[in-house]
Design a protein around this motif. Structure first.
Motif, PDB file in Angstrom:
ATOM      1  N   THR A 300       0.833  -1.205   0.000  1.00 23.29           N
ATOM      2  CA  THR A 300       0.000   0.000   0.000  1.00 23.29           C
ATOM      3  C   THR A 300       0.866   1.252   0.000  1.00 23.29           C
ATOM      4  N   ALA A 301       1.865   1.277   0.873  1.00 21.75           N
ATOM      5  CA  ALA A 301       2.752   2.443   0.956  1.00 21.75           C
ATOM      6  C   ALA A 301       3.517   2.641  -0.346  1.00 21.75           C
ATOM      7  N   ALA A 302       4.020   1.559  -0.930  1.00 17.00           N
ATOM      8  CA  ALA A 302       4.763   1.663  -2.188  1.00 17.00           C
ATOM      9  C   ALA A 302       3.876   2.204  -3.302  1.00 17.00           C
ATOM     10  N   THR A 303       2.611   1.793  -3.321  1.00 11.86           N
ATOM     11  CA  THR A 303       1.678   2.269  -4.346  1.00 11.86           C
ATOM     12  C   THR A 303       1.437   3.763  -4.215  1.00 11.86           C
ATOM     13  N   VAL A 304       1.185   4.211  -2.997  1.00  6.70           N
ATOM     14  CA  VAL A 304       0.912   5.630  -2.760  1.00  6.70           C
ATOM     15  C   VAL A 304       2.163   6.478  -3.034  1.00  6.70           C
ATOM     16  N   ILE A 305       3.300   6.063  -2.483  1.00  7.76           N
ATOM     17  CA  ILE A 305       4.531   6.853  -2.623  1.00  7.76           C
ATOM     18  C   ILE A 305       4.969   6.927  -4.087  1.00  7.76           C
ATOM     19  N   SER A 306       4.919   5.789  -4.798  1.00 11.61           N
ATOM     20  CA  SER A 306       5.345   5.806  -6.194  1.00 11.61           C
ATOM     21  C   SER A 306       4.424   6.664  -7.046  1.00 11.61           C
ATOM     22  N   THR A 307       3.140   6.711  -6.707  1.00 16.09           N
ATOM     23  CA  THR A 307       2.202   7.566  -7.449  1.00 16.09           C
ATOM     24  C   THR A 307       2.522   9.036  -7.226  1.00 16.09           C
ATOM     25  N   ILE A 308       2.854   9.398  -5.996  1.00 16.35           N
ATOM     26  CA  ILE A 308       3.205  10.786  -5.699  1.00 16.35           C
ATOM     27  C   ILE A 308       4.516  11.173  -6.394  1.00 16.35           C
ATOM     28  N   LEU A 309       5.518  10.300  -6.302  1.00 13.80           N
ATOM     29  CA  LEU A 309       6.823  10.597  -6.904  1.00 13.80           C
ATOM     30  C   LEU A 309       6.757  10.614  -8.431  1.00 13.80           C
ATOM     31  N   TYR A 310       5.779   9.937  -8.997  1.00 14.11           N
ATOM     32  CA  TYR A 310       5.634   9.902 -10.448  1.00 14.11           C
ATOM     33  C   TYR A 310       5.439  11.303 -11.026  1.00 14.11           C
ATOM     34  N   VAL A 311       4.880  12.203 -10.227  1.00 14.81           N
ATOM     35  CA  VAL A 311       4.703  13.588 -10.678  1.00 14.81           C
ATOM     36  C   VAL A 311       6.054  14.207 -11.047  1.00 14.81           C
ATOM     37  N   ALA A 312       7.121  13.773 -10.381  1.00 15.35           N
ATOM     38  CA  ALA A 312       8.459  14.293 -10.675  1.00 15.35           C
ATOM     39  C   ALA A 312       9.204  13.431 -11.683  1.00 15.35           C
ATOM     40  N   THR A 313       9.061  12.113 -11.590  1.00 19.39           N
ATOM     41  CA  THR A 313       9.854  11.238 -12.453  1.00 19.39           C
ATOM     42  C   THR A 313       9.336  11.203 -13.893  1.00 19.39           C
ATOM     43  N   ALA A 314       8.017  11.325 -14.077  1.00 13.00           N
ATOM     44  CA  ALA A 314       7.457  11.264 -15.439  1.00 13.00           C
ATOM     45  C   ALA A 314       7.993  12.386 -16.330  1.00 13.00           C
ATOM     46  N   PRO A 315       7.974  13.656 -15.881  1.00 13.81           N
ATOM     47  CA  PRO A 315       8.557  14.706 -16.733  1.00 13.81           C
ATOM     48  C   PRO A 315      10.038  14.489 -17.022  1.00 13.81           C
ATOM     49  N   ALA A 316      10.767  13.924 -16.076  1.00 11.52           N
ATOM     50  CA  ALA A 316      12.191  13.670 -16.295  1.00 11.52           C
ATOM     51  C   ALA A 316      12.391  12.637 -17.404  1.00 11.52           C
ATOM     52  N   TRP A 317      11.610  11.575 -17.391  1.00 12.25           N
ATOM     53  CA  TRP A 317      11.717  10.565 -18.444  1.00 12.25           C
ATOM     54  C   TRP A 317      11.278  11.130 -19.792  1.00 12.25           C
ATOM     55  N   LEU A 318      10.219  11.920 -19.799  1.00 13.68           N
ATOM     56  CA  LEU A 318       9.756  12.522 -21.054  1.00 13.68           C
ATOM     57  C   LEU A 318      10.818  13.456 -21.632  1.00 13.68           C
ATOM     58  N   ALA A 319      11.462  14.222 -20.776  1.00 16.30           N
ATOM     59  CA  ALA A 319      12.514  15.132 -21.246  1.00 16.30           C
ATOM     60  C   ALA A 319      13.692  14.351 -21.819  1.00 16.30           C
ATOM     61  N   LEU A 320      14.090  13.258 -21.158  1.00 16.49           N
ATOM     62  CA  LEU A 320      15.183  12.436 -21.651  1.00 16.49           C
ATOM     63  C   LEU A 320      14.838  11.808 -22.993  1.00 16.49           C
ATOM     64  N   LEU A 321      13.617  11.297 -23.124  1.00 12.08           N
ATOM     65  CA  LEU A 321      13.203  10.672 -24.371  1.00 12.08           C
ATOM     66  C   LEU A 321      13.126  11.695 -25.505  1.00 12.08           C
ATOM     67  N   ALA A 322      12.638  12.906 -25.196  1.00 11.56           N
ATOM     68  CA  ALA A 322      12.544  13.943 -26.222  1.00 11.56           C
ATOM     69  C   ALA A 322      13.931  14.358 -26.714  1.00 11.56           C
ATOM     70  N   TRP A 323      14.911  14.328 -25.811  1.00  8.63           N
ATOM     71  CA  TRP A 323      16.286  14.664 -26.198  1.00  8.63           C
ATOM     72  C   TRP A 323      16.962  13.534 -26.967  1.00  8.63           C
ATOM     73  N   LEU A 324      16.714  12.300 -26.503  1.00 11.59           N
ATOM     74  CA  LEU A 324      17.394  11.140 -27.070  1.00 11.59           C
ATOM     75  C   LEU A 324      16.808  10.731 -28.421  1.00 11.59           C
ATOM     76  N   SER A 325      15.473  10.698 -28.508  1.00  8.12           N
ATOM     77  CA  SER A 325      14.827  10.199 -29.725  1.00  8.12           C
ATOM     78  C   SER A 325      13.469  10.881 -29.877  1.00  8.12           C
ATOM     79  N   PRO A 326      13.438  12.101 -30.412  1.00  5.30           N
ATOM     80  CA  PRO A 326      12.174  12.865 -30.523  1.00  5.30           C
ATOM     81  C   PRO A 326      11.118  12.093 -31.314  1.00  5.30           C
ATOM     82  N   TRP A 327       9.864  12.261 -30.908  1.00  6.18           N
ATOM     83  CA  TRP A 327       8.778  11.584 -31.620  1.00  6.18           C
ATOM     84  C   TRP A 327       7.912  12.607 -32.362  1.00  6.18           C
TER      85      TRP A 327
END
Length: 327
Positions: A300-327
């Motif tokens: 339960t804790a892992a589900t809640v914490i990972s969902t909250i942290l996803y707000v920060a990690t998702a933009p980071a992955w999107l930025a890396l992907l846009a730099w590495l291999s734009p779509w």
């Protein structure tokens, strides 16, 4: 991270908070946490035995395997299933005498099963549009089938080893029987068998299955909140950070490395499968933990914490992907 996706994440956290409030108020009863009368466990059983099987059967029964993009699917599922198997092996090796035998499988599903529906669908639609959404749906169609089947087989094998009274053949036979006659695996196999016939589901049956399947998302979200209220936060945070890091960082990094540098995938297909791998822990992990009565608070804790942290990690992955291999 668009505003639409941010609002979707907020809505998910609000639904979890509602479940927590209901649990704290004991509106559904005051059974002791972990007992058969525990409302969180009752809801989990309802999801596991009624609503999730209906969703899985309908999804697989309507699956057209001939049209699936197998190259993209292989680029996603090979590294994901390998990582889940390695996580299982690691936690099985580290398991201490007296630990619950199901712990390795539950930790592996916590680190490997993403929230492809409540969060994944709006992310795919909002960021990648219709083309990206089609790839996402193709992955989702096999997501629960592959991961849950693998981990169900592993956990049932561990349970069979623990209680075995006969030879290896008897242990394997019991494992196969418990894996197949299972609320997750059996409807998937039945759905695939129906799909192979080429027949459409009868209208009434399809309507019933669709109605039951639509209950999975709200039920699972409120279940996360109720479980948090009944079980509380883990007594120890040892290992929890590792599970969250594996889900939000290690898994998408592995998919990116194998898909891009190993298989030469780039552009939108690469971005879509990496973002699926980067999703936070899905609620099916909690249902799995409830099924085998172990680590409910940690999952339960892992589900809640990972969902909250996803707000920060998702933009980071999107930025890396846009730099590495734009779509």
């Amino acid at each position: 991270m668009t505003w639409a996706i941010a609002f979707k994440l907020l809505a998910i956290l609000v639904a979890v908070a509602i479940g927590w409030a209901v649990g704290r108020m004991r509106w559904l009863g005051g059974g002791a946490a972990g007992s058969d009368s525990d409302p969180a466990r009752v809801l989990a059983n309802a999801a596991f035995y009624i609503f999730v099987p209906a969703l899985l059967f309908r999804t697989t029964a309507r699956l057209d395997t001939a049209t699936l993009p197998w190259a993209f699917l292989g680029a996603f599922f090979v590294p994901v299933l390998v990582l889940i198997a390695l996580m299982y092996a690691l936690y099985r090796w580290r398991r201490q005498p007296g630990d619950n035998v199901v712990l390795p499988s539950i930790k592996a599903i916590t680190a490997g099963f993403g929230n492809t529906l409540q969060i994944g669908l709006p992310v795919a639609a909002g960021v990648f549009g219709e083309q990206g959404l089609a790839i996402h749906i193709a992955v989702v169609s096999l997501h629960a089938l592959s991961i849950l089947t693998l981990l169900t087989a592993l956990v049932e094998l561990d349970l069979a080893r623990e209680r075995r009274t006969g030879n290896l053949a008897a242990t394997l036979l019991q494992t196969v029987r418990n894996t197949v006659i299972h609320p997750v695996v059996l409807p998937v196999l039945a759905g695939l068998a129906w799909s192979a016939t080429g027949l459409a589901l009868p209208a009434v049956a399809d309507e019933v299955l669709q109605s039951l399947g639509t209950a999975v998302v709200p039920l699972c979200l409120t279940l996360i909140g109720m479980s948090l209220a009944y079980y509380g936060w883990p007594r120890t945070w040892h290992g929890l950070a590792g599970l969250v890091a594996a889900k939000l960082v290690l898994m998408p990094a592995l998919v990116l490395g194998i898909a891009h540098w190993g298989l030469g995938l780039d552009g939108m297909p690469l971005a879509v499968i990496v973002m699926i791998a980067a999703l936070p822990t899905g609620s099916n992990a909690l249902i799995f933990a409830q099924r085998y009565r172990a680590l409910e608070a940690e999952v339960t804790a892992a589900t809640v914490i990972s969902t909250i942290l996803y707000v920060a990690t998702a933009p980071a992955w999107l930025a890396l992907l846009a730099w590495l291999s734009p779509w």
